[in-house]
Design a protein around this motif. Structure first.
Motif, PDB file in Angstrom:
ATOM      1  N   MET A 149       0.862  -1.178   0.000  1.00  0.00           N
ATOM      2  CA  MET A 149       0.000   0.000   0.000  1.00  0.00           C
ATOM      3  C   MET A 149       0.900   1.230   0.000  1.00  0.00           C
ATOM      4  SD  MET A 149      -2.995   0.926   2.803  1.00  0.00           S
ATOM      5  CE  MET A 149      -3.917  -0.583   2.457  1.00  0.00           C
ATOM      6  N   ASP A 150       0.865   2.017  -1.071  1.00  0.00           N
ATOM      7  CA  ASP A 150       1.841   3.090  -1.261  1.00  0.00           C
ATOM      8  C   ASP A 150       1.124   4.418  -1.487  1.00  0.00           C
ATOM      9  OD1 ASP A 150       3.955   4.756  -1.944  1.00  0.00           O
ATOM     10  OD2 ASP A 150       5.006   3.192  -3.067  1.00  0.00           O
ATOM     11  N   PHE A 151       1.089   5.243  -0.443  1.00  0.00           N
ATOM     12  CA  PHE A 151       0.469   6.554  -0.548  1.00  0.00           C
ATOM     13  C   PHE A 151       1.433   7.598  -1.120  1.00  0.00           C
ATOM     14  CE2 PHE A 151      -1.890   4.350   2.791  1.00  0.00           C
ATOM     15  CZ  PHE A 151      -3.188   4.525   2.356  1.00  0.00           C
ATOM     16  N   GLN A 152       2.711   7.424  -0.877  1.00  0.00           N
ATOM     17  CA  GLN A 152       3.680   8.382  -1.397  1.00  0.00           C
ATOM     18  C   GLN A 152       3.759   8.322  -2.914  1.00  0.00           C
ATOM     19  OE1 GLN A 152       7.412   7.737   0.622  1.00  0.00           O
ATOM     20  NE2 GLN A 152       6.688   8.633   2.547  1.00  0.00           N
ATOM     21  N   ALA A 153       3.760   7.119  -3.468  1.00  0.00           N
ATOM     22  CA  ALA A 153       3.773   6.990  -4.923  1.00  0.00           C
ATOM     23  C   ALA A 153       2.518   7.601  -5.526  1.00  0.00           C
ATOM     24  CB  ALA A 153       3.891   5.522  -5.324  1.00  0.00           C
ATOM     25  N   ALA A 154       1.375   7.359  -4.878  1.00  0.00           N
ATOM     26  CA  ALA A 154       0.120   7.930  -5.372  1.00  0.00           C
ATOM     27  C   ALA A 154       0.154   9.453  -5.322  1.00  0.00           C
ATOM     28  CB  ALA A 154      -1.046   7.394  -4.554  1.00  0.00           C
ATOM     29  N   ALA A 155       0.759  10.014  -4.252  1.00  0.00           N
ATOM     30  CA  ALA A 155       0.848  11.467  -4.136  1.00  0.00           C
ATOM     31  C   ALA A 155       1.716  12.054  -5.238  1.00  0.00           C
ATOM     32  CB  ALA A 155       1.388  11.845  -2.755  1.00  0.00           C
ATOM     33  N   ARG A 156       2.792  11.357  -5.599  1.00  0.00           N
ATOM     34  CA  ARG A 156       3.630  11.844  -6.697  1.00  0.00           C
ATOM     35  C   ARG A 156       2.869  11.833  -8.018  1.00  0.00           C
ATOM     36  NH1 ARG A 156       7.475   8.513  -4.110  1.00  0.00           N
ATOM     37  NH2 ARG A 156       7.249   6.904  -5.732  1.00  0.00           N
ATOM     38  N   LEU A 157       2.007  10.863  -8.178  1.00  0.00           N
ATOM     39  CA  LEU A 157       1.235  10.742  -9.418  1.00  0.00           C
ATOM     40  C   LEU A 157       0.040  11.696  -9.470  1.00  0.00           C
ATOM     41  CD1 LEU A 157       1.052   6.843  -9.653  1.00  0.00           C
ATOM     42  CD2 LEU A 157       2.386   8.345 -11.151  1.00  0.00           C
ATOM     43  N   SER A 158      -0.669  11.814  -8.326  1.00  0.00           N
ATOM     44  CA  SER A 158      -1.989  12.443  -8.374  1.00  0.00           C
ATOM     45  C   SER A 158      -2.279  13.420  -7.249  1.00  0.00           C
ATOM     46  CB  SER A 158      -3.072  11.351  -8.346  1.00  0.00           C
ATOM     47  OG  SER A 158      -2.859  10.402  -9.374  1.00  0.00           O
ATOM     48  N   GLY A 159      -1.452  13.453  -6.203  1.00  0.00           N
ATOM     49  CA  GLY A 159      -1.738  14.305  -5.068  1.00  0.00           C
ATOM     50  C   GLY A 159      -2.335  13.517  -3.926  1.00  0.00           C
ATOM     51  N   SER A 160      -2.970  14.224  -2.999  1.00  0.00           N
ATOM     52  CA  SER A 160      -3.511  13.575  -1.806  1.00  0.00           C
ATOM     53  C   SER A 160      -4.807  12.840  -2.126  1.00  0.00           C
ATOM     54  CB  SER A 160      -3.773  14.618  -0.716  1.00  0.00           C
ATOM     55  OG  SER A 160      -4.727  15.564  -1.153  1.00  0.00           O
ATOM     56  N   ARG A 161      -5.168  11.933  -1.209  1.00  0.00           N
ATOM     57  CA  ARG A 161      -6.394  11.136  -1.277  1.00  0.00           C
ATOM     58  C   ARG A 161      -6.389  10.160  -2.457  1.00  0.00           C
ATOM     59  NH1 ARG A 161      -9.945  12.684   2.679  1.00  0.00           N
ATOM     60  NH2 ARG A 161      -9.865  14.848   3.393  1.00  0.00           N
ATOM     61  N   PHE A 162      -5.248   9.592  -2.727  1.00  0.00           N
ATOM     62  CA  PHE A 162      -5.110   8.505  -3.688  1.00  0.00           C
ATOM     63  C   PHE A 162      -4.191   7.455  -3.077  1.00  0.00           C
ATOM     64  CE2 PHE A 162      -6.188  12.089  -6.431  1.00  0.00           C
ATOM     65  CZ  PHE A 162      -7.103  11.526  -7.315  1.00  0.00           C
ATOM     66  N   VAL A 163      -4.245   6.230  -3.619  1.00  0.00           N
ATOM     67  CA  VAL A 163      -3.380   5.170  -3.140  1.00  0.00           C
ATOM     68  C   VAL A 163      -2.987   4.279  -4.307  1.00  0.00           C
ATOM     69  CG1 VAL A 163      -5.259   3.551  -2.602  1.00  0.00           C
ATOM     70  CG2 VAL A 163      -3.096   3.387  -1.347  1.00  0.00           C
ATOM     71  N   VAL A 164      -1.809   3.667  -4.199  1.00  0.00           N
ATOM     72  CA  VAL A 164      -1.386   2.615  -5.114  1.00  0.00           C
ATOM     73  C   VAL A 164      -1.381   1.313  -4.336  1.00  0.00           C
ATOM     74  CG1 VAL A 164       0.525   1.682  -6.466  1.00  0.00           C
ATOM     75  CG2 VAL A 164       0.012   4.133  -6.576  1.00  0.00           C
ATOM     76  N   LEU A 165      -2.178   0.353  -4.777  1.00  0.00           N
ATOM     77  CA  LEU A 165      -2.178  -0.988  -4.196  1.00  0.00           C
ATOM     78  C   LEU A 165      -1.347  -1.904  -5.082  1.00  0.00           C
ATOM     79  CD1 LEU A 165      -5.925  -1.438  -3.157  1.00  0.00           C
ATOM     80  CD2 LEU A 165      -4.015  -0.685  -1.734  1.00  0.00           C
ATOM     81  N   LYS A 166      -0.595  -2.774  -4.446  1.00  0.00           N
ATOM     82  CA  LYS A 166       0.294  -3.648  -5.199  1.00  0.00           C
ATOM     83  C   LYS A 166       0.065  -5.106  -4.815  1.00  0.00           C
ATOM     84  CE  LYS A 166       3.965  -0.112  -4.952  1.00  0.00           C
ATOM     85  NZ  LYS A 166       5.339   0.167  -4.445  1.00  0.00           N
ATOM     86  N   GLY A 167       0.505  -5.989  -5.682  1.00  0.00           N
ATOM     87  CA  GLY A 167       0.572  -7.411  -5.382  1.00  0.00           C
ATOM     88  C   GLY A 167      -0.708  -7.975  -4.814  1.00  0.00           C
ATOM     89  N   GLN A 168      -0.600  -8.583  -3.649  1.00  0.00           N
ATOM     90  CA  GLN A 168      -1.732  -9.301  -3.070  1.00  0.00           C
ATOM     91  C   GLN A 168      -2.887  -8.369  -2.680  1.00  0.00           C
ATOM     92  OE1 GLN A 168       0.231 -11.451   0.091  1.00  0.00           O
ATOM     93  NE2 GLN A 168       0.556 -13.268  -1.194  1.00  0.00           N
ATOM     94  N   LEU A 169      -2.604  -7.120  -2.325  1.00  0.00           N
ATOM     95  CA  LEU A 169      -3.706  -6.202  -2.007  1.00  0.00           C
ATOM     96  C   LEU A 169      -4.444  -5.774  -3.270  1.00  0.00           C
ATOM     97  CD1 LEU A 169      -2.619  -3.849   0.929  1.00  0.00           C
ATOM     98  CD2 LEU A 169      -3.918  -5.987   0.961  1.00  0.00           C
ATOM     99  N   ALA A 170      -3.730  -5.584  -4.373  1.00  0.00           N
ATOM    100  CA  ALA A 170      -4.401  -5.293  -5.637  1.00  0.00           C
ATOM    101  C   ALA A 170      -5.286  -6.467  -6.036  1.00  0.00           C
ATOM    102  CB  ALA A 170      -3.375  -4.996  -6.722  1.00  0.00           C
TER     103      ALA A 170
END
Length: 429
Positions: A149-170
């Motif tokens: 669960m990566d909020f920092q990567a999402a913030a770089r892409l889109s700003g606040s209130r987004f998340v990147v889910l990876k692997g088993q969580l995706a």
């Protein structure tokens, strides 16, 4: 949209309904506009009739060799007066429509009165809170520690209130959607739909987001709206049509991304996945006859509850007060799931019956066999469930002391047999 005939017949009852929702009386203002509009309509019809009579008199006078001047002058005067009255009628109609469109639905008699969520009434609970031999962690601590669960990567892409889910969580998010859709289509008779995610003004107006809540939505540069919920396209499948009663109820479900600006949520749930600009949700929509909506509301709520029960999650059902209901709702039940990391119940589903409120905006009607006239359908919508919040609930309720997360039994077939989130492939559970 409200029925103007009901307001004419029951102005005091209409104002009492608005008062329960914290809205000042409007009936007298509405009726004054309505009376002037109807009077203007009558005058336009009278002028049109008199023009026709005067035009006929002109022809008759000329055929008899008489002076047609007075009749010609009257036609000219009426011709000048007509556009002014027609413009005034259109102005009054637009003002009346705008006023009616901005007023919320009236609450059902059994809705608890109140000013806010503090006045909601608990109806029932299911299950027990999990007991841990360690301090319960919140979902974002668990997800970040697992590297999924990566909020920092999402913030770089889109700003606040987004998340990147990876692997088993995706994969878990995808599994949850399939699990919910299988229940709703296989056990409750909903038809799965893959609707557009971009809709026109008319669709968003039809379900009540416009004109009052435009700031809560995202709009493209060429005038489309990103859907805040699949309720919008699914409910509008019934718009501008007359349905046969025998074909009702219509039941639709869809898994879609949803997009909300969260304009009124500044400072709330800023950490984690609870309140995001983009999130997945399985939506339930029913289109029914006007005597079926109360029973359908209970049925829809039961469908949403079934998902939580199969996942073994502790939850409660709340009857929302008049001060906490959505704009289009006549009655709403919220399902609130227990989140151990927060030590609180949080909404995971909201199931509402809207009566004919949305149908009037959408011009969605039905006709019973043998009846000449038509009636407005009743519409219902509910979350079956919000995917992100369900993922949060699983992480927090099935967490282990070692930071891994046990997969609920019901989900394991959808995850290829994975029993533990975070465990290396092939590792023992």
């Amino acid at each position: 949209m409200h029925d103007i005939r009901f307001i004419r017949d029951e102005p005091d009852l209409f104002d009492r309904g608005l008062a329960r929702r914290g809205v000042a009386p409007r009936a007298q203002h509405i009726l004054a506009l309505d009376a002037e509009r109807r009077s203007t309509q009558t005058r336009v019809q009278e002028i049109q009739q008199r023009r026709n009579e005067a035009s006929k008199a002109i022809g008759q006078a000329k055929s008899r060799g008489e002076d047609a001047g007075p009749a010609i002058a009257e036609v000219a005067r009426l011709k000048e007066e007509m556009p002014r009255l027609e413009a005034r009628e259109a102005e009054l109609a637009a003002e009346l429509d705008a006023l009616l469109a901005e007023l919320p639905n009236l609450p059902a008699d059994d809705v608890p009165d109140g000013a806010s969520e503090a006045d909601n009434v608990e109806m029932r609970r299911f299950g027990e809170r999990p007991a841990f031999n360690h301090e319960a962690r919140e979902h974002f601590d668990l997800g970040e520690a697992l590297g999924l669960m990566d909020f920092q990567a999402a913030a770089r892409l889109s700003g606040s209130r987004f998340v990147v889910l990876k692997g088993q969580l995706a994969r878990l998010e995808r599994a949850l959607a399939a699990f919910m859709l299988d229940i709703h289509t296989g056990e409750f008779g909903y038809v799965e739909v893959q609707p557009p995610l971009l809709v026109r003004d008319e669709a968003v107006f039809g379900t009540g987001q416009l004109p009052k809540f435009g700031d809560d939505l995202f709009r493209t540069t060429n005038g489309f709206w990103l859907i805040p919920t699949a309720e919008v396209p699914l409910t509008n499948l019934a718009a501008d049509q007359i349905h046969d009663l025998a074909a009702l109820p219509l039941r639709f479900t869809a898994y879609t991304p949803c997009f909300r600006s969260e304009a009124g949520a500044a400072g709330r749930d800023t950490r984690g996945m609870l309140r995001q600009h983009q999130f997945g949700k399985v939506e339930l929509v029913s289109i029914v006859g006007d005597d079926q909506s109360d029973a359908e509301h209970e049925r829809m709520t039961s469908a949403a509850e079934t998902v939580l029960q199969r996942l073994g999650l502790h939850y409660r059902v709340m009857a929302l007060s008049t001060g906490d209901m959505g704009f289009s709702a006549r009655r709403t039940y919220d399902l609130e799931v227990w989140l151990p990391g927060q030590g609180a119940f949080r909404e995971i589903s909201s199931c509402s019956t809207c009566g004919d409120f949305q149908a009037r905006r959408m011009k969605a009607r039905y006709r019973a066999a043998g009846e000449r006239g038509t009636r407005f359908v009743h519409t219902l919508n509910g979350s079956g469930l919000a995917i992100g919040r369900t993922l949060i609930a699983i992480l927090e309720n099935y967490q282990r002391a070692d930071g891994l997360v046990t997969v609920p039994d019901a989900l394991r077939p959808y995850l290829g047999g994975i029993e533990v989130i975070g465990a290396p492939a092939g590792a023992a559970a």
